[in-house]
Design a protein around this motif. Sequence first.
Motif, PDB file in Angstrom:
ATOM      1  N   VAL A   1       0.871  -1.178   0.000  1.00 57.66           N
ATOM      2  CA  VAL A   1       0.000   0.000   0.000  1.00 57.66           C
ATOM      3  C   VAL A   1       0.908   1.228   0.000  1.00 57.66           C
ATOM      4  N   VAL A   2       0.842   2.016  -1.059  1.00 56.85           N
ATOM      5  CA  VAL A   2       1.725   3.178  -1.213  1.00 56.85           C
ATOM      6  C   VAL A   2       0.903   4.458  -1.109  1.00 56.85           C
ATOM      7  N   TRP A   3       1.383   5.388  -0.315  1.00 51.75           N
ATOM      8  CA  TRP A   3       0.592   6.602  -0.071  1.00 51.75           C
ATOM      9  C   TRP A   3       1.481   7.826   0.087  1.00 51.75           C
ATOM     10  N   GLY A   4       0.959   8.967  -0.275  1.00 49.73           N
ATOM     11  CA  GLY A   4       1.605  10.231   0.067  1.00 49.73           C
ATOM     12  C   GLY A   4       1.109  10.663   1.435  1.00 49.73           C
ATOM     13  N   ARG A   5       2.040  11.032   2.303  1.00 50.78           N
ATOM     14  CA  ARG A   5       1.626  11.361   3.672  1.00 50.78           C
ATOM     15  C   ARG A   5       0.666  12.541   3.682  1.00 50.78           C
ATOM     16  N   GLU A   6       0.812  13.446   2.752  1.00 48.07           N
ATOM     17  CA  GLU A   6      -0.030  14.649   2.724  1.00 48.07           C
ATOM     18  C   GLU A   6      -1.158  14.531   1.688  1.00 48.07           C
ATOM     19  N   ASP A   7      -1.567  13.318   1.392  1.00 49.99           N
ATOM     20  CA  ASP A   7      -2.661  13.122   0.421  1.00 49.99           C
ATOM     21  C   ASP A   7      -3.906  13.868   0.892  1.00 49.99           C
ATOM     22  N   ALA A   8      -4.358  14.845   0.111  1.00 50.76           N
ATOM     23  CA  ALA A   8      -5.515  15.660   0.495  1.00 50.76           C
ATOM     24  C   ALA A   8      -6.801  15.147  -0.144  1.00 50.76           C
ATOM     25  N   ILE A   9      -6.714  14.084  -0.926  1.00 50.69           N
ATOM     26  CA  ILE A   9      -7.919  13.510  -1.546  1.00 50.69           C
ATOM     27  C   ILE A   9      -8.333  12.237  -0.808  1.00 50.69           C
TER      28      ILE A   9
ATOM     29  N   ARG B   1       1.810  -4.540   3.498  1.00 48.96           N
ATOM     30  CA  ARG B   1       2.707  -3.592   4.146  1.00 48.96           C
ATOM     31  C   ARG B   1       2.472  -2.201   3.569  1.00 48.96           C
ATOM     32  N   LEU B   2       2.840  -1.223   4.342  1.00 43.69           N
ATOM     33  CA  LEU B   2       2.514   0.153   4.017  1.00 43.69           C
ATOM     34  C   LEU B   2       3.791   0.938   3.754  1.00 43.69           C
ATOM     35  N   ARG B   3       3.825   1.686   2.659  1.00 45.32           N
ATOM     36  CA  ARG B   3       4.943   2.595   2.409  1.00 45.32           C
ATOM     37  C   ARG B   3       4.362   3.989   2.250  1.00 45.32           C
ATOM     38  N   VAL B   4       4.622   4.852   3.240  1.00 46.78           N
ATOM     39  CA  VAL B   4       4.124   6.223   3.185  1.00 46.78           C
ATOM     40  C   VAL B   4       5.275   7.142   2.795  1.00 46.78           C
ATOM     41  N   ILE B   5       5.058   7.938   1.769  1.00 46.25           N
ATOM     42  CA  ILE B   5       6.107   8.819   1.251  1.00 46.25           C
ATOM     43  C   ILE B   5       5.881  10.236   1.795  1.00 46.25           C
ATOM     44  N   ASP B   6       6.925  10.788   2.385  1.00 50.14           N
ATOM     45  CA  ASP B   6       6.804  12.120   2.975  1.00 50.14           C
ATOM     46  C   ASP B   6       6.763  13.205   1.901  1.00 50.14           C
ATOM     47  N   ARG B   7       6.207  14.344   2.289  1.00 54.14           N
ATOM     48  CA  ARG B   7       6.127  15.517   1.397  1.00 54.14           C
ATOM     49  C   ARG B   7       5.554  15.125   0.043  1.00 54.14           C
ATOM     50  N   CYS B   8       4.451  14.419   0.095  1.00 54.13           N
ATOM     51  CA  CYS B   8       3.878  13.882  -1.140  1.00 54.13           C
ATOM     52  C   CYS B   8       2.357  13.856  -1.034  1.00 54.13           C
TER      53      CYS B   8
ATOM     54  N   VAL C   1       3.782  10.479  -9.739  1.00 55.07           N
ATOM     55  CA  VAL C   1       4.143  11.685 -10.493  1.00 55.07           C
ATOM     56  C   VAL C   1       4.933  12.664  -9.613  1.00 55.07           C
ATOM     57  N   GLU C   2       4.505  12.804  -8.359  1.00 51.98           N
ATOM     58  CA  GLU C   2       5.137  13.812  -7.502  1.00 51.98           C
ATOM     59  C   GLU C   2       6.456  13.320  -6.905  1.00 51.98           C
ATOM     60  N   LYS C   3       6.527  12.008  -6.616  1.00 53.69           N
ATOM     61  CA  LYS C   3       7.756  11.425  -6.050  1.00 53.69           C
ATOM     62  C   LYS C   3       8.087  10.140  -6.807  1.00 53.69           C
ATOM     63  N   PRO C   4       8.397  10.246  -8.095  1.00 53.67           N
ATOM     64  CA  PRO C   4       8.552   9.041  -8.930  1.00 53.67           C
ATOM     65  C   PRO C   4       9.696   8.134  -8.452  1.00 53.67           C
ATOM     66  N   ARG C   5      10.804   8.727  -7.989  1.00 53.35           N
ATOM     67  CA  ARG C   5      11.937   7.897  -7.548  1.00 53.35           C
ATOM     68  C   ARG C   5      11.542   7.051  -6.336  1.00 53.35           C
ATOM     69  N   GLU C   6      10.976   7.701  -5.317  1.00 48.52           N
ATOM     70  CA  GLU C   6      10.546   6.977  -4.121  1.00 48.52           C
ATOM     71  C   GLU C   6       9.494   5.930  -4.462  1.00 48.52           C
ATOM     72  N   PHE C   7       8.610   6.311  -5.365  1.00 52.28           N
ATOM     73  CA  PHE C   7       7.541   5.397  -5.768  1.00 52.28           C
ATOM     74  C   PHE C   7       8.132   4.132  -6.397  1.00 52.28           C
ATOM     75  N   LEU C   8       9.009   4.323  -7.380  1.00 50.26           N
ATOM     76  CA  LEU C   8       9.568   3.168  -8.085  1.00 50.26           C
ATOM     77  C   LEU C   8      10.482   2.359  -7.162  1.00 50.26           C
TER      78      LEU C   8
END
Lengths: 266, 379
Positions: free
Chosen positions: A208-216, A233-240, A246-253
């Motif tokens: 489960v991949v998420w942006g920590r600041e997901d506003a939707i 398992r959960l992977r939360v990406i900061d400042r995203c 699209v916003e954090k492609p490196r962390e995402f991949l």
Amino acid sequence: MTQSHTEEVLSYAGVDLQMLKAGNGPPLLVLHGAGGNPGFTPYHHALAERFTVYAPSHPGFDGSSRPPWIDSIVAVSHFYLGLVDEMGLDRFSLMGFSMGGWIAAEMAAMAPARLDRLVLVAAVGVKPGNGRIAELFNVSRDDVSKLRFFDTAQVPNYDETYGREMTRAEADVERRNRETAARWCWQPYMHNPNLPHYLTKVRAPTLVVWGREDAIAPVECAEAYGQAIPNSRLRVIDRCGHIPQVEKPREFLDAVIPFLSDPQPA
Amino acid sequence: MSVQVYWFTEQPYSHTSEEELAEHQRESYFTLSNRFFDPVKAHRLYSQYHEQYARADEVGFDGIMTNEHHNAWWCMKPSANIDATAIAMVTSRCKIAILGNVIPVTDNPVRIAEEIAMVDVISGGRVISGFVRGTPVESIQANVNPADNMERFQEAHDLIIKTWTSDGPFRWEGKHFHNRIVNPWMKPIQKPHPPIWYPGTSSVESVVWAAERGYAYMSLGSLLDVAVKTNQLYHETAQAAGFDTGPEQYGYLVRAFVADTDERAYEMGKHFMWNEKYRFKSIEEHADPPGYRSRDAAKIASNRVQPGFGGWTYDQLIEMDNLIVGNPDTVIRKLRGIRDELKAGHILIYGHEGPMPHADVMRSIELWGTKVIPALKEP
């Protein structure tokens, strides 16, 4: 090296389906969100270096037709499970973004034995314990555009991709995409109250991949998915925000490629 | 049949202040909080509006038209059928034109069929039953999927007509509505059912829908040149469908105020502009929710320059005969012109708006009855 993708129309179950495809390796079905099929973008190409990436346009979106019976997320999930049979994909991995993540989650619960891996990215479909999924239909498009990203300065080519005026043809497609999304997500709004109960059946290792600041879809949705799906398992990406690919492609991949490639993820 | 003249008011909550609207309705009609609503003031307004209804019936209006809107400071009628019952109780002879029930946003069309039948029975068969798709606001406030609006409209219509015209019990299993036992005790007095009206402004699809079924079409205040075109399309389509159409199949709603003098009428008529500035103010997404308009209709709309209902000044609207104010002679002359140009069998007088003083409205109703309506019935 970037491989070019192919585009074809698959006719199945009364749908003429626009299918984008590229790459070699195990099959990976990628399901887009309510905004429509973004086409074959950099993250698709990166995935296609290791997988055969199938990126369809959902029935009623972009270049795909929609028969009246595909009138819900459950209906389109049944459609896709039939389609992968038709395509001869016995087992496959599944990745869904936002509304496409909801479809992927329903499919995973419907056919648990078919999936190698499940990746849910900023998926709607479950009601968060706290907060709520943002209103996307009854607010202005401008307001919605402010919710997508944590920081548009992080988004490559933001102005060209998101900031410009649509052509008339693009506006017509956008209008139809929006209508189909409304047909599927209007009520209960953007979720299936029963889905958490269905998800206990999912067997595939799930990321489960998420942006920590997901506003939707607030990060509480990620937690709800994590609690419902046994091997997740959960992977939360900061400042995203809502679109990490699209916003954090490196962390995402960096999160999804090892997960999809590892034969025995922990 | 000579022309039939109807009274209509939105029953505005006229205490809403310009300051409140300016402050809280910057973007949309959804943003003005109902904390500004005072039910005690509303009670007083209802009393005045019902007194106006009673007088309109006494002085010779052929009917009173009602409608419904939701989340609306400019219309205190969230239920057309409740207002229709009020009309039935304060009048004795006039028609009650419900224009109309917003049938796509109901979950149970049989209940609507029962309510309309009930008003028809209470009133002794005076109901005209209009059906409407509702503005997009009606779909959004009811949380009914706007993409289903047209389908739900058709199916609810079919179910209501069948409920009125077939003996029960029967079963209805449609796409949107499911009633395993349809057998309401209450059925309308008028047989096979009350007359059906269908309103529109400029949508071609609406005109065609009404014409193909032979239902009377009511043009709701369109600019006259648009009304002339919809009128022609209506009659051509209805005749092609096998209906023998005449003036009784076409009506026109017009904002109009009559006073003893042109000057007084001009002053009072300014109240028609009370809601122009804010009523239609909204973000595009509220006026055009997903799927509410067909894609073809959307394409036509995007290719057309629309001045917008709220884009004209008071004097411009008077100049175009879209808004009529004057002494009885002035009003008679202008309305006869409209009647003859549209061959309209029904003229719906939108005769009150905003904070018009009750006494002036009562005097106006008097003049309609004693002077204007008799003259409009003459050739």
